[in-house]
Structure formats: structure tokens, C-alpha cells
Design a protein around this motif. Sequence first.
Motif, mmCIF file in Angstrom:
data_model
loop_
_atom_site.group_PDB
_atom_site.id
_atom_site.type_symbol
_atom_site.label_atom_id
_atom_site.label_comp_id
_atom_site.label_asym_id
_atom_site.label_seq_id
_atom_site.Cartn_x
_atom_site.Cartn_y
_atom_site.Cartn_z
ATOM 1 N N LEU A 2 51.029 35.922 38.833
ATOM 2 C CA LEU A 2 50.475 35.151 37.723
ATOM 3 C C LEU A 2 51.067 35.615 36.395
ATOM 4 C CD1 LEU A 2 48.451 33.017 36.748
ATOM 5 C CD2 LEU A 2 46.742 34.845 36.572
ATOM 6 N N ARG A 3 51.184 36.933 36.214
ATOM 7 C CA ARG A 3 51.766 37.440 34.967
ATOM 8 C C ARG A 3 53.186 36.939 34.787
ATOM 9 N NH1 ARG A 3 48.593 42.110 36.159
ATOM 10 N NH2 ARG A 3 50.269 43.000 37.429
ATOM 11 N N THR A 4 53.974 36.939 35.866
ATOM 12 C CA THR A 4 55.356 36.473 35.790
ATOM 13 C C THR A 4 55.422 34.992 35.443
ATOM 14 O OG1 THR A 4 56.101 38.134 37.387
ATOM 15 C CG2 THR A 4 57.504 36.200 37.074
ATOM 16 N N ALA A 5 54.560 34.198 36.088
ATOM 17 C CA ALA A 5 54.575 32.749 35.859
ATOM 18 C C ALA A 5 54.167 32.411 34.437
ATOM 19 C CB ALA A 5 53.644 32.060 36.856
ATOM 20 N N VAL A 6 53.123 33.073 33.929
ATOM 21 C CA VAL A 6 52.660 32.777 32.576
ATOM 22 C C VAL A 6 53.660 33.281 31.545
ATOM 23 C CG1 VAL A 6 50.826 33.194 30.893
ATOM 24 C CG2 VAL A 6 50.247 32.775 33.280
ATOM 25 N N ARG A 7 54.227 34.438 31.780
ATOM 26 C CA ARG A 7 55.228 34.971 30.855
ATOM 27 C C ARG A 7 56.407 34.016 30.744
ATOM 28 N NH1 ARG A 7 55.148 38.522 26.909
ATOM 29 N NH2 ARG A 7 53.847 39.883 28.209
ATOM 30 N N SER B 87 56.409 30.781 31.383
ATOM 31 C CA SER B 87 56.016 29.469 30.860
ATOM 32 C C SER B 87 55.562 29.511 29.411
ATOM 33 C CB SER B 87 54.892 28.878 31.726
ATOM 34 O OG SER B 87 55.317 28.690 33.059
ATOM 35 N N ALA B 88 54.836 30.575 29.032
ATOM 36 C CA ALA B 88 54.238 30.613 27.695
ATOM 37 C C ALA B 88 54.743 31.759 26.839
ATOM 38 C CB ALA B 88 52.712 30.703 27.815
ATOM 39 N N GLY B 89 55.516 32.670 27.425
ATOM 40 C CA GLY B 89 56.048 33.775 26.648
ATOM 41 C C GLY B 89 55.034 34.840 26.312
ATOM 42 N N CYS B 90 53.919 34.886 27.045
ATOM 43 C CA CYS B 90 52.897 35.896 26.780
ATOM 44 C C CYS B 90 52.204 36.236 28.090
ATOM 45 C CB CYS B 90 51.876 35.401 25.757
ATOM 46 S SG CYS B 90 50.943 33.948 26.289
ATOM 47 N N SER B 91 51.296 37.186 28.049
ATOM 48 C CA SER B 91 50.552 37.583 29.232
ATOM 49 C C SER B 91 49.423 36.593 29.496
ATOM 50 C CB SER B 91 49.967 38.982 29.042
ATOM 51 O OG SER B 91 48.945 38.949 28.054
ATOM 52 N N PRO B 92 48.912 36.531 30.733
ATOM 53 C CA PRO B 92 47.747 35.670 30.997
ATOM 54 C C PRO B 92 46.570 36.009 30.095
ATOM 55 C CG PRO B 92 48.722 36.409 33.060
ATOM 56 C CD PRO B 92 49.409 37.165 31.969
ATOM 57 N N LYS B 93 46.362 37.297 29.838
ATOM 58 C CA LYS B 93 45.248 37.712 28.998
ATOM 59 C C LYS B 93 45.381 37.130 27.593
ATOM 60 C CE LYS B 93 42.775 41.864 27.449
ATOM 61 N NZ LYS B 93 42.738 43.349 27.507
ATOM 62 N N ASP B 94 46.578 37.204 27.011
ATOM 63 C CA ASP B 94 46.780 36.663 25.661
ATOM 64 C C ASP B 94 46.697 35.141 25.654
ATOM 65 O OD1 ASP B 94 46.991 39.033 24.302
ATOM 66 O OD2 ASP B 94 49.171 39.129 24.409
ATOM 67 N N TYR B 95 47.177 34.510 26.730
ATOM 68 C CA TYR B 95 47.110 33.054 26.809
ATOM 69 C C TYR B 95 45.654 32.594 26.838
ATOM 70 C CZ TYR B 95 47.908 28.287 28.409
ATOM 71 O OH TYR B 95 47.920 26.907 28.513
ATOM 72 N N LEU B 96 44.845 33.230 27.685
ATOM 73 C CA LEU B 96 43.428 32.891 27.771
ATOM 74 C C LEU B 96 42.704 33.205 26.467
ATOM 75 C CD1 LEU B 96 42.769 34.275 31.357
ATOM 76 C CD2 LEU B 96 42.637 31.874 30.678
ATOM 77 N N LEU B 97 43.076 34.328 25.846
ATOM 78 C CA LEU B 97 42.425 34.726 24.600
ATOM 79 C C LEU B 97 42.657 33.695 23.511
ATOM 80 C CD1 LEU B 97 40.808 36.806 23.031
ATOM 81 C CD2 LEU B 97 42.943 38.028 22.569
ATOM 82 N N GLY B 98 43.869 33.173 23.429
ATOM 83 C CA GLY B 98 44.154 32.154 22.428
ATOM 84 C C GLY B 98 43.283 30.918 22.595
ATOM 85 N N ILE B 99 43.095 30.490 23.846
ATOM 86 C CA ILE B 99 42.253 29.323 24.114
ATOM 87 C C ILE B 99 40.800 29.626 23.787
ATOM 88 C CG2 ILE B 99 41.390 27.795 25.936
ATOM 89 C CD1 ILE B 99 44.108 28.125 27.308
ATOM 90 N N ARG B 100 40.326 30.793 24.198
ATOM 91 C CA ARG B 100 38.928 31.160 23.967
ATOM 92 C C ARG B 100 38.608 31.288 22.481
ATOM 93 N NH1 ARG B 100 37.400 35.772 28.501
ATOM 94 N NH2 ARG B 100 37.174 34.331 30.284
ATOM 95 N N LEU B 101 39.479 31.952 21.741
ATOM 96 C CA LEU B 101 39.209 32.135 20.317
ATOM 97 C C LEU B 101 39.303 30.815 19.557
ATOM 98 C CD1 LEU B 101 40.925 35.544 19.472
ATOM 99 C CD2 LEU B 101 38.519 35.063 19.972
ATOM 100 N N GLY B 102 40.206 29.935 19.982
ATOM 101 C CA GLY B 102 40.278 28.626 19.344
ATOM 102 C C GLY B 102 38.975 27.849 19.501
ATOM 103 N N ARG B 103 38.432 27.880 20.721
ATOM 104 C CA ARG B 103 37.160 27.195 20.956
ATOM 105 C C ARG B 103 36.025 27.891 20.218
ATOM 106 N NH1 ARG B 103 34.444 22.812 20.952
ATOM 107 N NH2 ARG B 103 32.710 22.701 22.436
ATOM 108 N N ALA B 104 36.047 29.209 20.181
ATOM 109 C CA ALA B 104 35.007 29.945 19.454
ATOM 110 C C ALA B 104 35.012 29.560 17.979
ATOM 111 C CB ALA B 104 35.215 31.448 19.615
ATOM 112 N N LYS B 105 36.167 29.412 17.374
ATOM 113 C CA LYS B 105 36.245 29.003 15.976
ATOM 114 C C LYS B 105 35.633 27.621 15.777
ATOM 115 C CE LYS B 105 40.409 31.600 14.664
ATOM 116 N NZ LYS B 105 41.820 31.485 14.252
ATOM 117 N N GLU B 106 35.912 26.714 16.711
ATOM 118 C CA GLU B 106 35.342 25.375 16.603
ATOM 119 C C GLU B 106 33.818 25.426 16.651
ATOM 120 O OE1 GLU B 106 37.084 23.279 19.831
ATOM 121 O OE2 GLU B 106 39.106 23.310 18.987
ATOM 122 N N LEU B 107 33.275 26.224 17.566
ATOM 123 C CA LEU B 107 31.821 26.324 17.690
ATOM 124 C C LEU B 107 31.194 27.000 16.474
ATOM 125 C CD1 LEU B 107 31.583 27.310 21.465
ATOM 126 C CD2 LEU B 107 30.996 25.103 20.448
#
Length: 299
Positions: free
Chosen positions: A204-209, A211-231
Amino acid sequence: MRYFTPGPVHHRLGLVCLGVGMQHGALPPVGPRVLDHHVAIVISAGRGWCEVPGTAEGRKETGGRRHDVVAPALLWITPGVPHHFGADPEEGWDESFVDFTGSALTAYTELGCIEPGRPLVPLSDAGPARAAIARVARAARPGNPLLEIEAAAAVHELLVALRRSRADTTADGAPVLQALARDAFLPLSVAEHAARHGMTAAELRTAVRRSAGCSPKDYLLGIRLGRAKELLAGTDLPVSTVARRVGYDDPAYFSRLFTRRVGAPPVHFRATQSRTVPGGYASHVPDPDHPPMLPRLGS
């Protein structure tokens, strides 16, 4: 071919365009040669060949073998690497290209938009990349005072278009990224996310790196924090509830993480961004082609 000479201020934009060209037919071969900057060559029709020897820094050795180029495809010319290519002498090809350089290329490479060890990249569609290159060509009209700025913006757009048009990426991105985005708010570890998709954590780390140039943890964090800001900005939900909705059972941990990444605690972010929206924020992104607007008088 049009050549540009951006000034020192333009270089601070991070990317500058050095030239643009569009040509077609049974073109003469190019090289062997070495350049000191990047060139993205988009082949939108026809066929030909390319030869890019392997170099140091982890690039795969090719032994100077020729590779068939079949449209749609991208030829990446990277600084300091010998290259040699040409259109088929009978069929020819349609070619659009941009020469560019800049400090932002380091970040684009880390994010996977540029792969120095992959000089030939099959594309699913050359249209978006050609459109970006056409914007550079239109910016080169005589007397345009914004030439370098418009050209630089188009190069940024080109790099994104080429990344999205890679043949190993769907229209909505790599499948693994779609799956992670769908499950982003579940309280799962990276290993648990991987298991849900039949992968090891390393796979998973290889695939996300890639595709997105980052770790799965950072990819998920970006999505989570974006939604948190909206809320935080669009609702009166307590911070603890916001934390749970974006996948964090521990509100204190969420607050520390939010503060570290955003630069302000959740309550301070809410104080600076909060606004009253009748009915609350929409749960979906409006269609950019048909955005919500006030009704016209008399309609």
C-alpha cells in the motif's frame, strides 16, 4: 518553436517556460544530445521511436536500445541525460512540446508527477496536455505583457494534466487512492486499510507513494483535515464530535495533530473561518460548470 527568456523575478514563480513548439509529419530525428533543462514532448498521433541510455542515480539501464513510441505518449527529457528520438519516416507523428525549468520541479518529482527513470510514458489521452501546451503558444502572441506569467501557469497545469493522463491512472485517479478516500474517515490503521484491499502495508505504501507522492498516512491526513476544516467552519459541532467524524476517537490527539499541521488549534481556526450559512454547508461539491447562483430578475 518560440523561445522565451524569463527574468529573475519570473524564476521565483517556481517554474518558467523556456520555449514551446508544435509540429507534425515525418520529422527528422533529434539527437543524440544532452540538455540542461526539462522537456515534455506529447505525441498525440502517429508513431516513432526513442532511445534514452540509462544513467546513475538509480535510473534503469537500457543499453541504448530503441523503444517504440505509439501515440498517445509522453517523452520526458531530463537535464543531463542523453536522448535520441524520431518519428516514423513513413507514418510520422503529431508532436507538441514545452521546455521548462525551475525550483518547483523537485517537489513535482517527489509527488510523482515527474519520473526521471521513466522517459517514455504511455498516456490514456493527450488532449488535456495538448490544451495546456496550446495555452503556452497562445501566450506567446506579440506584445503580451503577461507572457512569462501565463506560460509559467500553463506549465504547472501541464504537469498536472500529464500526471492525470497517465495510462495507469483512471479518470478519477489511481484505484487505490479512490479506495482510501472512500474509507478515509474510518478509524483504521494503515495496515488495516491495506488488509481491506488485499495488500500488505508495504504494498500500500508503494502504491500510494507512486500515485500521490506521499505516504498513506499523509494522504489520509490531508483528506481528514480538509473535512475537519469544513465541519469547524460550517457547523457548531463540538471539536470532539468533529474529531470522531473524521476518524479520531481521541479529541486531544486530534487537536494536537490539527494544530501541528494547520498552525492553529481547531477552536482558533473556527473563530477565524466560521460563517453563518442558511441550511448549513452542502455535503457535495457543486458542478463547476453549473455553480449555484442567485436567480436572475424576471426569470
